[in-house]
Structures are given as C-alpha cells and as structure tokens.
Write a protein that holds these residues in place. Structure first.
Motif, mmCIF file in Angstrom:
data_model
loop_
_atom_site.group_PDB
_atom_site.id
_atom_site.type_symbol
_atom_site.label_atom_id
_atom_site.label_comp_id
_atom_site.label_asym_id
_atom_site.label_seq_id
_atom_site.Cartn_x
_atom_site.Cartn_y
_atom_site.Cartn_z
ATOM 1 N N GLY A 268 112.066 -1.819 -44.346
ATOM 2 C CA GLY A 268 111.384 -0.389 -44.567
ATOM 3 C C GLY A 268 110.508 -0.280 -43.916
ATOM 4 O O GLY A 268 109.282 0.584 -44.297
ATOM 5 N N ASN A 269 110.005 -0.865 -43.028
ATOM 6 C CA ASN A 269 108.944 -0.722 -41.923
ATOM 7 C C ASN A 269 109.052 0.467 -41.127
ATOM 8 O O ASN A 269 109.608 0.577 -39.902
ATOM 9 N N LYS A 270 108.553 1.700 -41.741
ATOM 10 C CA LYS A 270 108.653 2.984 -40.901
ATOM 11 C C LYS A 270 107.822 2.889 -39.542
ATOM 12 O O LYS A 270 108.386 3.318 -38.681
ATOM 13 N N ALA A 271 106.796 2.430 -39.567
ATOM 14 C CA ALA A 271 105.950 2.480 -38.268
ATOM 15 C C ALA A 271 106.388 1.584 -37.181
ATOM 16 O O ALA A 271 106.600 1.913 -35.971
ATOM 17 N N GLY A 272 106.985 0.676 -37.755
ATOM 18 C CA GLY A 272 107.868 -0.467 -36.778
ATOM 19 C C GLY A 272 109.196 0.473 -36.353
ATOM 20 O O GLY A 272 109.141 0.317 -35.093
ATOM 21 N N GLU A 273 109.814 1.134 -36.920
ATOM 22 C CA GLU A 273 110.906 1.768 -36.615
ATOM 23 C C GLU A 273 110.539 2.947 -35.582
ATOM 24 O O GLU A 273 111.257 3.110 -34.590
ATOM 25 N N GLU A 274 109.339 3.651 -36.053
ATOM 26 C CA GLU A 274 109.187 4.777 -35.014
ATOM 27 C C GLU A 274 108.817 4.126 -33.663
ATOM 28 O O GLU A 274 108.931 4.678 -32.619
ATOM 29 N N SER A 275 108.031 2.951 -33.744
ATOM 30 C CA SER A 275 107.375 2.282 -32.441
ATOM 31 C C SER A 275 108.822 2.136 -31.689
ATOM 32 O O SER A 275 108.803 2.170 -30.456
ATOM 33 N N VAL A 276 109.877 1.267 -32.453
ATOM 34 C CA VAL A 276 111.106 0.940 -31.757
ATOM 35 C C VAL A 276 111.545 2.230 -30.870
ATOM 36 O O VAL A 276 112.059 2.130 -29.820
ATOM 37 N N ASN A 277 111.629 3.126 -31.647
ATOM 38 C CA ASN A 277 112.446 4.420 -31.011
ATOM 39 C C ASN A 277 111.459 4.882 -29.891
ATOM 40 O O ASN A 277 112.153 5.440 -28.798
ATOM 41 N N LEU A 278 110.373 4.879 -30.013
ATOM 42 C CA LEU A 278 109.365 5.396 -28.906
ATOM 43 C C LEU A 278 109.425 4.425 -27.590
ATOM 44 O O LEU A 278 109.681 4.843 -26.742
ATOM 45 N N PHE A 279 109.480 3.265 -28.053
ATOM 46 C CA PHE A 279 109.729 2.326 -26.733
ATOM 47 C C PHE A 279 111.078 2.387 -26.234
ATOM 48 O O PHE A 279 111.313 2.426 -24.994
ATOM 49 N N LEU A 280 112.149 2.514 -26.997
ATOM 50 C CA LEU A 280 113.485 2.718 -26.322
ATOM 51 C C LEU A 280 113.442 3.842 -25.595
ATOM 52 O O LEU A 280 114.341 3.964 -24.427
ATOM 53 N N LYS A 281 112.777 4.975 -26.110
ATOM 54 C CA LYS A 281 112.804 6.278 -25.422
ATOM 55 C C LYS A 281 112.246 5.994 -23.718
ATOM 56 O O LYS A 281 112.798 6.474 -22.933
ATOM 57 N N SER A 282 111.211 5.182 -23.818
ATOM 58 C CA SER A 282 110.690 4.849 -22.450
ATOM 59 C C SER A 282 111.987 4.117 -21.756
ATOM 60 O O SER A 282 111.793 4.338 -20.358
ATOM 61 N N ILE A 283 112.619 3.313 -22.214
ATOM 62 C CA ILE A 283 113.409 2.516 -21.372
ATOM 63 C C ILE A 283 114.717 3.355 -21.121
ATOM 64 O O ILE A 283 115.096 3.479 -19.923
ATOM 65 N N GLY A 284 114.897 4.489 -22.253
ATOM 66 C CA GLY A 284 115.751 5.610 -21.845
ATOM 67 C C GLY A 284 115.361 6.403 -20.646
ATOM 68 O O GLY A 284 116.068 7.066 -19.909
ATOM 69 N N LEU A 285 114.129 6.718 -20.583
ATOM 70 C CA LEU A 285 113.507 7.579 -19.444
ATOM 71 C C LEU A 285 113.906 6.807 -17.961
ATOM 72 O O LEU A 285 113.972 7.348 -17.056
ATOM 73 N N ARG A 286 113.589 5.519 -18.207
ATOM 74 C CA ARG A 286 113.943 4.816 -16.862
ATOM 75 C C ARG A 286 115.331 4.913 -16.482
ATOM 76 O O ARG A 286 115.614 4.978 -15.318
ATOM 77 N N GLU A 287 116.247 4.764 -17.507
ATOM 78 C CA GLU A 287 117.533 5.123 -17.364
ATOM 79 C C GLU A 287 117.831 6.422 -16.807
ATOM 80 O O GLU A 287 118.614 6.714 -15.745
ATOM 81 N N TYR A 288 117.336 7.327 -17.395
ATOM 82 C CA TYR A 288 117.624 8.824 -16.986
ATOM 83 C C TYR A 288 116.864 9.149 -15.466
ATOM 84 O O TYR A 288 117.355 9.875 -14.791
ATOM 85 N N SER A 289 115.896 8.027 -15.107
ATOM 86 C CA SER A 289 115.661 8.580 -13.733
ATOM 87 C C SER A 289 116.744 7.951 -12.655
ATOM 88 O O SER A 289 116.798 8.707 -11.555
ATOM 89 N N ARG A 290 117.144 7.014 -13.020
ATOM 90 C CA ARG A 290 118.288 6.378 -12.158
ATOM 91 C C ARG A 290 119.514 7.623 -12.333
ATOM 92 O O ARG A 290 120.290 7.741 -11.257
ATOM 93 N N TYR A 291 119.665 8.114 -13.299
ATOM 94 C CA TYR A 291 120.941 9.010 -13.684
ATOM 95 C C TYR A 291 120.586 10.289 -12.966
ATOM 96 O O TYR A 291 121.535 10.672 -12.202
ATOM 97 N N LEU A 292 119.463 10.856 -12.893
ATOM 98 C CA LEU A 292 118.922 11.811 -12.007
ATOM 99 C C LEU A 292 119.034 11.462 -10.638
ATOM 100 O O LEU A 292 119.505 12.484 -9.763
ATOM 101 N N SER A 293 118.508 10.233 -10.227
ATOM 102 C CA SER A 293 118.784 10.045 -8.853
ATOM 103 C C SER A 293 120.089 9.909 -8.256
ATOM 104 O O SER A 293 120.510 10.719 -7.236
#
Length: 673
Positions: A268-293
């Motif tokens: 039930g660690n909310k802050a931890g979960e939010e952090s993970v989601n945010l960090f994964l989003k930055s991984i997602g942006l990296r994915e998206y950059s390849r996707y766009l390219s």
DNA sequence: TGGCGGTTCAA
DNA sequence: TGAACCGCC
C-alpha cells in the motif's frame, strides 16, 4: 558455421539476443564497426565518444573472459566492412540487434540485402525496446499519434515484454587471427583534459550500468516522484547514457521496476507506486521516441505538424551563442547551460527549461538546439532528443501549446526555490539573496552592489524580455498561419502543379518491393514465444501511408527532402561525396540506394557560412539550417551555415517548395482517422 | 457530502 | 489554457 555478431548500441553480454544467437550457432566473431561519417552531421560528440571508448573496452574484457574478444574496425561504410570480414573469416551468418534511427534503418536494411546476396544468413533481433514499433497499433491497426495512448497500449499489450536473457556462459571464438583489428581513436589530445573530468562522475560499461540500475531501484526510485522537481537532486536514475549505448537492457529495467511496483502495491505504498509509474513513463518516452522515429523517419529534422514548417524562426547567431554560453540573463537558464557545458549532463526539468526558452523566448530553430544537445550531452540520443525538442517546440500533435511561454523566473522558484542550483553554476550571482536570485534585473541597486553584481557587465541583462518574446511569438504565429493558409489556397487553385514529377522528388521512398518480410525463420514460426522476438526488422514504407490516403508530413518529406535536406547539412564533415556515392554504387542495388537517407553528407563548406554571418537576425522558414558539425578535433564552432540562398529564404520558400501544399494539419488528420 | 475557488501541472 | 485535485465552508 561461424557467425559475426555485429555490436552497435547494444554493448552488453546480458540479454543480448544477437550475441546469444551467435553463440548457439557456433564460433563467434564479435565485431564493432566505427563509421561515424555514416551518421552525417549527427556524429557522436566529444562526451559520447568518450563514453563509447570506455564502454567498448569493458565489453571487450567481458568477451575475453567468455572466450573471445571484440574485433574493432574503422570504416566509412559499415556494410563494406562487414563484407570484408565475411570474406576474411569465412563467416556464414550475421546477427545484430535492431536500431530505429533513420540512418540505421536504411543501413541495416542494406546490410541484409548485400550480405544475403553474398550467401550470408542474416538475422536481427529486438534488444532495445519492450515492443517493436510495428507491434503497437491502435484498434484500427494504425500507429498511435499521441504518447499517452501509445503508452497505455504498451502497458496493456496482450503479451508481456520478453524476459531478459542470461549472458552466455562461454563463447567459442572464431579464429580472430583471420581478421585484423583497427585501433579506434575516440578522443584527441585536446579533448583528453576535459574528458578526464568525466571519469570522476561516470563509469561507462555494462557492468557499471548494472550497478547503476541496482542502486537506483533500491534507493532513489521510491522517491522519484517527489524529487523529480528539484533541479539538482541526484535522484534521477542516471541510466540514460547506459541505455543509449545498450549497456543495460530496457527489458531488464522494466522487469525489475515492475517487481518493485508489485511489492509496493502490496504494501500500500502509494508514493512508491506513483514513483514507479512516473519512472516507467520515462521509459515509455524512450520507447515512444523509437516509435516516432520508425513511423516518421524525419522526426529529427522536421516538425511533425505541417504548419510549423511556416514558422518564421529567428536566425540570430548572437542569441544562439549567448544561450550556449549561459549568458542569457535568466539565471536558471544560464545555470543549466553552464552545467551542460561543464558536465555533459542536465536534469530532465532543466532540459525542458533551457530548450523551451530556446524555442519560445529566443525563437531560434529547434534543430539548432537539438544539435547542440547532441554535441554536448553524455546521453545524446537522436530519437529521444528529437522527441524532446519536438515536444517542447509544440510540433507534435500532443506537444505543448505552441504559443505558451514558460517564464524562467517562476520556473526558477519552482525547481530551485533556494537558488542553490543557480549559485553553484553562476558564481557571479553567488552572493545574491534568494529573493532576487531568479530575477536579478528587479533587484534594487543596493542589493546588487552588496552582491558585487553589475548587470550588463559581470552578469547580463535579460537578452530578450518575456513580454517582448510573447508579442513577437504572437506575430510569428499569425505570420505562420497566413503562410499556411496561402499555401492551402494555392492547392485549391491547383497552382501546385509539377509536383513529384522527377525521381528526385521521392527520395525517401522505399519501393514496395524492398519492404521486409515479417517472418524469416520458418522453422521457428511454430513457437509463438520466439516468433515475436525473432521477428525481422521492419522498414518504414511510404507506400503504406499513401495507401491510407494520409498526406501527413512524413509523406510530404518524402517528396521535398532531397533538395532541401542536402542543402541543410553542414559542410565540415570531411567526406568526399562523390567517392562515397561510388562505393555505394558498387555495393548496393539501385533500388535501395537512397540519396537522402543513406548519408546526409554536407555539400556546403565553411566559407559559405561566413558570407552569411553578418546578418545577425535573419529569419527563415523551417529551421532548415543547423549549426556546423564540429569535427572531433575542434571546439564547437561559433558560426553556422546559412540557408542555401541566403536572406531571401522566407520569401522564396513557397516557390522553392511548392510541394509543401500537400501538408495538412496533422492533428486534424488524427482526429478524423 | 457537495459545491466552490484556489492551486498545480501538464509528454 | 484547462482538467484534476485539494481544502474549506
């Protein structure tokens, strides 16, 4: 049956499918080819080369402990070098992992064609992404045009990303004596001093990447969401350079982070979960950059929103220089630029601040800023940087509003509330109280005096006022819309005749017959788990978008790019174009040879630019020029290349590029689609 | 609990 | 600028 494993930006032994395929197939020749000229004006900058040097050394020693070594080659044509290696070693197979930048897409495709024609079995793998770009589509089977939708889909794919592969236990080496190794030079004498500093803060190489990952996941990750607003907190992952060179597998990152996510969700660690989601989003942006390219191979040099082509960027060398040197008069911006120069690193927030300032306040063409980032950032990455700059510039469908100017003063108090970051990087402001640290121009004379600051002398006044920038931006935008409307009217009048009549006008087209097949490994097709992983590299194709009836910009660029892109490329890259063309002609069939994409080599030289440099606030369309690429031996040059025909660029744009009427508004298209 | 205004934050 | 969020009455 020996094989070549061609290392590129996958400098690791763990979770490296190409390496593993080679090991399974028999004796291995592990090869790295250094051919920076192939990258055109996006050749790695000083800090990137420094990183690469050390990363390769570590890879080599890992390979040695496994039984082979890294064969390095200096080349101006990777494919020819591969062919040479095939001839000297007798290797019959080639394995490599996919890349998605436009130059690699073409080069790798060519490698497959050429080597296959020479009887070499070629296979390539996904080692860089959670999902291949062509696997992520909307309900209609089309690529996404916004990040949020894309990432949501990624997180809800019917199949999980592949689990990371273990490193091989042992590698049977091919007879490396059959193959000569070149000594690669990544830094010159002048650079060594500056580079020595880098080693204090960074440790390249896959094993260090692994350590950085572990450290981050067990430490700062949980606080990621809380800390990411601070300009100078040492709480980001610092994984980006490692990820850029593929020293750590993004799938490993993903899986480890996900495990934490499950753990914290259970607690039930909310802050931890939010952090993970945010960090994964930055991984997602990296994915998206390849996707766009992959989906828009021009995203590193063209706005994806067509109308931005008409934006009258301010071409002002003085502004550009002040920005680079951290002398804009806005403390947060200047601190960031000095940190970048000194360390090759910037916190993500500050990247947004300085690039947004660059585009919105100075209104310099974003490609210049991107090029400067490319030359100076330790984690310079063409796809990610293109995405970042396009996002900041508002040239993506889901980018920031274009007419929105962020105020560095307010951002300063947001990201650096106590001014510590500014004081660290701007010693001349060190004694200024926090109340004025982000807007010294408002400070009373007595305060400035006490702090030893004389504005305009030891620290500049703001180079452009925010209000002035706002009104200038409004003017520029209305000019842009007028031009866009004019160009659209021209289409309706049918004035845009003569479009696409020569073969030159479709320089980027991949004719249908060279599109890659999806399956190459019939024997493996029964095993669902592996077919996906071993699916061949796809190549973007003009045909698909034309069939869909989309006149979005990338198909437009297919038409216009031959001429103007070549003209845009800076001239200091010392390659003889004619020579190169000749080698190309030998090596590849005419159908594949692609003048635009293969090697955007400079036609222009430095003399051209000096003629232009006197007009310091020239405006031009399209951001079509980029700063001169700095050769490894020199510092970043102060001059850059002017538009081909010089000052008349803006008025001549429509005449010069009648095809641009094809552009429709991307946003509108994606809404109707 | 719910409606309101102030605040935050944008991929 | 606008949606989401929060604290307050």
């Amino acid at each position: 049956m020996s094989s070549i494993v061609w290392f590129r930006r996958d400098l690791r032994v763990e979770d490296n499918p190409a390496l593993l395929a080679g090991v399974r197939a028999g004796p291995v020749f592990a090869v790295f080819i250094w051919a920076p000229e192939e990258e055109g004006h996006y050749q790695p900058g000083r800090v990137s080369r420094w990183w690469l040097k050390h990363s390769l050394a570590l890879l080599d020693s890992s390979l040695r402990s496994l039984g082979t070594c890294l064969i390095t080659k200096r080349s101006t044509d990777s494919v020819s070098s591969l062919l040479q290696i095939v001839k000297s070693t007798g290797a019959t197979q080639l394995f490599f992992n996919h890349l998605y930048d436009p130059i690699s897409l073409v080069r790798d495709h060519r490698a497959k064609e050429v080597l296959t024609a020479h009887g070499v079995a070629v296979r390539s793998f996904n080692a860089d992404l959670l999902y291949e770009p062509w696997d992520v589509n909307d309900d209609n089977g089309r690529p996404f045009t916004t990040f949020t939708a894309f990432w949501e889909k990624c997180l809800n794919m019917p199949f999980d990303p592949e689990a990371p592969l273990l490193p091989p236990k042992r590698i049977i080496s091919g007879d490396v004596l059959t193959c000569t190794t070149d000594v690669l030079v990544f830094e010159d004498e002048l650079e060594k001093g500056s580079n020595a500093l880098l080693a204090r803060a960074w440790s390249p190489g896959w094993s260090n990447a692994d350590k950085a990952l572990t450290t981050f996941i067990n430490g700062p990750l949980i606080e990621y969401s809380k800390n990411r607003r601070k300009a100078d907190s040492a709480t980001t992952s610092f994984l980006s350079p490692h990820l850029h060179f593929g020293e750590v597998s993004v799938r490993k990152v993903f899986h480890l982070v996900r495990m934490k996510q499950v753990l914290w969700a259970n607690e039930g660690n909310k802050a931890g979960e939010e952090s993970v989601n945010l960090f994964l989003k930055s991984i997602g942006l990296r994915e998206y950059s390849r996707y766009l390219s992959f989906n828009h191979p021009y995203s590193h040099e063209r706005p994806l929103l067509g109308h931005l082509k008409f934006f009258p960027w301010v071409v002002n060398e003085g502004y550009f220089k002040a920005w680079r040197q951290g002398r804009t008069g806005y403390p947060l911006v200047d601190a960031g630029m000095r940190e970048l120069w000194a360390t090759g690193w910037l916190h993500d927030r500050i990247r947004v601040v300085v690039s947004s300032f660059f585009v919105k306040v100075l209104q310099l063409p974003w490609r210049w800023g991107m090029k400067y980032f490319w030359d100076t950032l330790l984690d310079a990455d063409l796809e990610s940087d293109a995405l970042g700059w396009q996002y900041i510039s508002g040239t993506l469908p889901d980018g920031r509003e274009f007419d929105r100017i962020d105020n560095p003063q307010f951002e300063g108090y947001k990201f650096d509330p106590n001014g510590e970051y500014v004081r660290r990087w701007l010693p001349e402001l060190a004694r200024l109280p926090t109340d004025w640290i982000h807007h010294p121009w408002n400070a009373p004379e007595s305060v400035l005096q006490a702090a030893g600051i004389e504005l305009g002398s030891n620290y500049p006044l703001p180079i452009v006022g925010i209000d002035a920038a706002k009104s200038r931006l409004q003017e520029a935008l209305s000019e842009m819309w007028q031009l866009e409307a004019a160009s659209r009217a021209a289409i309706e009048n049918g004035t845009e005749e003569g479009l696409g009549d020569s073969s030159e006008s479709v320089p980027f087209a991949f004719p249908q017959d060279i599109r890659m097949e999806e399956n190459i490994e019939p024997a493996r097709n029964n095993a669902p788990a592996t077919t996906r992983r071993y699916e061949d590299q796809m190549v973007p194709s003009i045909t698909s978008s034309l069939l869909r009836g989309e006149h979005e910009e990338s198909s437009l660029y297919l038409r216009t790019s031959a001429e103007d892109s070549r003209a845009e490329v800076p001239g200091t890259v010392n390659i003889n174009r004619e020579q190169r063309r000749d080698t190309l002609n030998q090596a590849i069939p005419e159908t594949v040879r692609n003048p635009q994409l293969n090697f955007p080599i400079g036609l222009r030289n430095a003399e051209d630019s000096t003629a232009e440099s006197s007009s310091s606030s020239r405006r031009e369309r399209d951001g079509g020029v980029v700063p001169v690429w700095s050769p490894p031996s020199s510092s970043y040059p102060e001059q850059f290349i002017g538009e081909e025909s010089g000052i008349g660029a803006s008025s001549s744009f429509l005449q010069g590029h009648p095809q641009s009427h094809q552009i429709l508004n991307w946003r509108r298209l994606s809404q109707t689609g």
